[in-house]
Design a protein around this motif. Structure first.
Motif, mmCIF file in Angstrom:
data_model
loop_
_atom_site.group_PDB
_atom_site.id
_atom_site.type_symbol
_atom_site.label_atom_id
_atom_site.label_comp_id
_atom_site.label_asym_id
_atom_site.label_seq_id
_atom_site.Cartn_x
_atom_site.Cartn_y
_atom_site.Cartn_z
ATOM 1 N N LEU A 254 0.835 -1.197 0.000
ATOM 2 C CA LEU A 254 0.000 0.000 0.000
ATOM 3 C C LEU A 254 0.871 1.249 0.000
ATOM 4 C CD1 LEU A 254 -2.704 -0.814 2.707
ATOM 5 C CD2 LEU A 254 -3.126 -0.500 0.276
ATOM 6 N N SER A 255 0.498 2.239 -0.786
ATOM 7 C CA SER A 255 1.174 3.528 -0.731
ATOM 8 C C SER A 255 0.176 4.604 -1.151
ATOM 9 C CB SER A 255 2.400 3.561 -1.642
ATOM 10 O OG SER A 255 2.036 3.382 -2.995
ATOM 11 N N LYS A 256 0.445 5.825 -0.716
ATOM 12 C CA LYS A 256 -0.470 6.916 -1.022
ATOM 13 C C LYS A 256 -0.352 7.332 -2.482
ATOM 14 C CE LYS A 256 -1.720 11.646 0.124
ATOM 15 N NZ LYS A 256 -1.551 12.786 1.041
ATOM 16 N N GLY A 257 -1.495 7.547 -3.127
ATOM 17 C CA GLY A 257 -1.514 8.095 -4.475
ATOM 18 C C GLY A 257 -1.567 9.605 -4.413
ATOM 19 N N TRP A 258 -0.695 10.253 -5.186
ATOM 20 C CA TRP A 258 -0.606 11.709 -5.131
ATOM 21 C C TRP A 258 -1.435 12.346 -6.226
ATOM 22 C CZ3 TRP A 258 1.555 13.265 -0.810
ATOM 23 C CH2 TRP A 258 2.469 12.425 -0.170
ATOM 24 N N VAL A 259 -2.033 13.484 -5.915
ATOM 25 C CA VAL A 259 -2.797 14.250 -6.900
ATOM 26 C C VAL A 259 -2.342 15.698 -6.834
ATOM 27 C CG1 VAL A 259 -4.796 12.739 -6.728
ATOM 28 C CG2 VAL A 259 -4.689 14.791 -5.294
ATOM 29 N N ALA A 260 -2.491 16.409 -7.936
ATOM 30 C CA ALA A 260 -2.147 17.831 -7.958
ATOM 31 C C ALA A 260 -3.241 18.630 -7.260
ATOM 32 C CB ALA A 260 -1.976 18.297 -9.404
ATOM 33 N N THR A 386 11.269 22.020 12.540
ATOM 34 C CA THR A 386 9.915 22.098 11.982
ATOM 35 C C THR A 386 9.983 22.725 10.589
ATOM 36 O OG1 THR A 386 9.541 24.273 12.995
ATOM 37 C CG2 THR A 386 8.797 22.328 14.233
ATOM 38 N N THR A 387 9.045 22.354 9.761
ATOM 39 C CA THR A 387 8.979 22.922 8.416
ATOM 40 C C THR A 387 7.534 23.206 8.053
ATOM 41 O OG1 THR A 387 9.475 22.538 6.071
ATOM 42 C CG2 THR A 387 8.885 20.610 7.392
ATOM 43 N N ASP A 388 7.342 24.201 7.204
ATOM 44 C CA ASP A 388 5.996 24.523 6.755
ATOM 45 C C ASP A 388 5.626 23.739 5.496
ATOM 46 O OD1 ASP A 388 7.924 25.824 5.290
ATOM 47 O OD2 ASP A 388 6.849 27.725 5.154
ATOM 48 N N PHE A 389 6.537 22.926 4.991
ATOM 49 C CA PHE A 389 6.239 22.107 3.821
ATOM 50 C C PHE A 389 5.381 20.913 4.207
ATOM 51 C CE2 PHE A 389 9.856 24.373 2.064
ATOM 52 C CZ PHE A 389 9.437 24.586 0.762
ATOM 53 N N GLN A 390 4.434 20.586 3.323
ATOM 54 C CA GLN A 390 3.555 19.448 3.520
ATOM 55 C C GLN A 390 3.913 18.343 2.521
ATOM 56 O OE1 GLN A 390 1.265 19.328 6.064
ATOM 57 N NE2 GLN A 390 2.246 21.265 6.623
ATOM 58 N N PRO A 391 3.523 17.090 2.830
ATOM 59 C CA PRO A 391 3.898 15.977 1.952
ATOM 60 C C PRO A 391 3.485 16.164 0.499
ATOM 61 C CG PRO A 391 3.059 15.140 4.037
ATOM 62 C CD PRO A 391 2.843 16.626 4.061
ATOM 63 N N ASN A 392 2.364 16.839 0.246
ATOM 64 C CA ASN A 392 1.876 16.987 -1.122
ATOM 65 C C ASN A 392 2.602 18.082 -1.906
ATOM 66 O OD1 ASN A 392 -0.215 15.636 -2.719
ATOM 67 N ND2 ASN A 392 -1.057 17.684 -3.033
ATOM 68 N N ASP A 393 3.394 18.892 -1.194
ATOM 69 C CA ASP A 393 4.046 20.026 -1.848
ATOM 70 C C ASP A 393 5.058 19.578 -2.902
ATOM 71 O OD1 ASP A 393 2.571 21.791 -0.361
ATOM 72 O OD2 ASP A 393 4.116 22.104 1.161
ATOM 73 N N GLY A 394 5.753 18.486 -2.631
ATOM 74 C CA GLY A 394 6.723 17.994 -3.591
ATOM 75 C C GLY A 394 6.072 17.601 -4.902
ATOM 76 N N ASN A 396 3.140 18.647 -6.030
ATOM 77 C CA ASN A 396 2.609 19.854 -6.676
ATOM 78 C C ASN A 396 3.711 20.640 -7.385
ATOM 79 O OD1 ASN A 396 -0.227 20.003 -6.361
ATOM 80 N ND2 ASN A 396 0.025 20.425 -4.190
ATOM 81 N N TYR A 397 4.878 20.720 -6.763
ATOM 82 C CA TYR A 397 5.978 21.460 -7.387
ATOM 83 C C TYR A 397 6.343 20.837 -8.727
ATOM 84 C CZ TYR A 397 10.664 23.040 -8.489
ATOM 85 O OH TYR A 397 11.752 23.543 -9.155
ATOM 86 N N VAL A 398 6.480 19.533 -8.741
ATOM 87 C CA VAL A 398 6.883 18.854 -9.970
ATOM 88 C C VAL A 398 5.777 18.910 -11.014
ATOM 89 C CG1 VAL A 398 7.488 16.620 -10.959
ATOM 90 C CG2 VAL A 398 8.505 17.327 -8.798
#
Length: 425
Positions: A254-260, A386-394, A396-398
């Motif tokens: 199982l792994s998370k599917g990423w969406v924009a 601590t960081t303000d980056f979220q897992p989905n940011d990577g 979205n950037y790409v």
């Protein structure tokens, strides 16, 4: 009197030292063990050359060296960038044009393997296309296997396949075959794997199982790769797929599917700890090379567009000699772009104009490391970072990056099934 060997005593003292982590700090002890641990890639043949290169690469990465003397441990080499499916959050599926559609040619592949093969641990034959569409894939896998390199293919497996090709795949000694299967029913599966057919995939898996039995091989080890989205995240769907995988003698992953756009997993229910933003040097820039099907060498597997390549490697007929940026991979691995990208981890604020033009400059991995260094300089511990980056940011950037180019990108094809805002909730 018989002279006593000192070897057992010396080895005993070394072992007791390793067994006493408290005396020199648990963090340092864990780092040492991580540094010494050999990658567990199935089928890899450990040699002195591979091990020496492993520790050289790890040492240079740990020190953030800009010029590298080691060779990549892992090679992502794209069998093809063509694909039969239309997955909406894949550049290829969405109809983007990153480079001309090509099949990796054997002369180029052999050149890469001749230079890097003795030090590689793993070859991945996939990136932005369906690797099994390349008719030479069996020869490519076999050549890597002959050198004692572990091999892996990730496939959608939703295309005509037969007994002969299944036996070729097994005979080539492919170690791992990942199959992207995001559902236990056609209705659920095709929401993301547009144009895919679940029945075809299951038949193809059975063909490989039959070939393994006929040829007396336990490989390739097959993995049911289930990417979780909002439309297939129910416990019933997942457990049904898990049971189907067990019946087919497949590992279930199982792994998370990423969406924009906004992260559909707002409660972070499906985030793997390894997917959380953590500071560190970029894995690709120091130890994993990416060579696309046309010879274009990218800084990482997420760099889709030809404009983001760091060079071109190869000398076969498919690549005009005028476009060659390196006659050897070592030369390319240390060219201006690679060195400038690695330099960003030393000083992001003082980046050169060339560094600022690279895909790496605004990459969250680079920016998180810069945040980490600044916080550490203020006395913040690693644990308190601590960081303000979220897992989905990577992602979205790409996915949202569009490099400057002479011709516009194409629009998504009409047969793409978009994930609706309701599905993202």
């Amino acid at each position: 009197m018989k002279k006593r060997s000192l070897a057992p005593a010396v080895l005993g003292k070394l072992w007791r030292l390793v067994r006493r982590p408290v005396s020199w700090g648990r963090d340092a002890y864990r780092q040492l063990l991580s540094f010494l641990r050999v990658p567990n890639y199935p089928g890899v043949r450990l040699t002195p050359t591979r091990l020496l290169n492993l520790y050289l690469v790890r040492f240079q990465k740990s020190r953030g060296h800009v010029k590298l003397y080691g060779s990549p441990l892992v090679l992502t080499i794209e069998s093809t960038n063509a694909c039969n499916l239309r997955c909406p959050y894949c550049f290829t599926g969405a109809g983007e044009i990153g480079r001309d559609k090509t099949m990796l040619q054997l002369p180029l592949y052999k050149k890469v393997l001749d230079e890097l093969g003795d030090r590689l641990f793993l070859v991945e034959f996939y990136n932005w296309g369906e690797p099994l569409l390349n008719k030479n894939i069996y020869d490519m896998v076999g050549l890597a296997s002959d050198r004692g390199i572990s091999t892996i293919i990730s496939t959608n497996f939703s295309f005509p396949f037969d007994e002969e090709r299944a036996e070729q795949l097994v005979a080539a000694r492919l170690q791992v075959l990942g199959v992207s299967l995001d559902g236990a029913s056609q209705e659920s599966y095709e929401q993301y794997r547009v144009r895919g057919d679940l029945g075809t995939i299951l038949r193809n898996v059975q063909l490989v199982n039959a070939a393994k039995q006929k040829l007396g091989s336990k490989y390739p080890h097959m993995i049911w790769e289930y990417h979780i989205f909002s439309h297939n995240k129910t416990k019933e769907e997942i457990e049904s797929a898990r049971q189907m995988a067990a019946e087919l003698d497949m590992e279930f992953a199982l792994s998370k599917g990423w969406v924009a756009g906004p992260d559909w997993d707002i409660n972070k229910e499906f985030i793997d700890p390894e997917q959380k933003p953590n500071p560190g040097y970029c894995h690709f820039l120091w130890q994993q090379a990416v060579v696309n099907s046309d010879g274009g060498t990218a800084p990482c597997c997420a760099a889709y567009y030809k404009e983001d390549d760091f060079g071109v490697f190869g000398n076969d007929h498919a690549i005009p000699l005028a476009e060659l940026s390196a006659s050897s991979f070592r030369q390319l691995w240390n060219n201006d772009k690679f060195r400038e990208a690695r330099t960003l981890f030393r000083s992001h604020a003082g980046a050169s104009p060339l560094a600022k033009s690279l895909i790496c400059y605004d990459c969250p991995i680079t920016l998180i490391w810069d945040q980490y260094k600044r916080q550490r300089a203020q006395g913040v511990s690693r644990a308190a970072f601590t960081t303000d980056f979220q897992p989905n940011d990577g992602f979205n950037y790409v996915f949202n990056r569009r490099p400057a180019r002479s011709q516009p990108n194409t629009a998504p094809t009409n047969d793409v099934i978009e994930l609706t805002p309701a599905n993202r909730r």
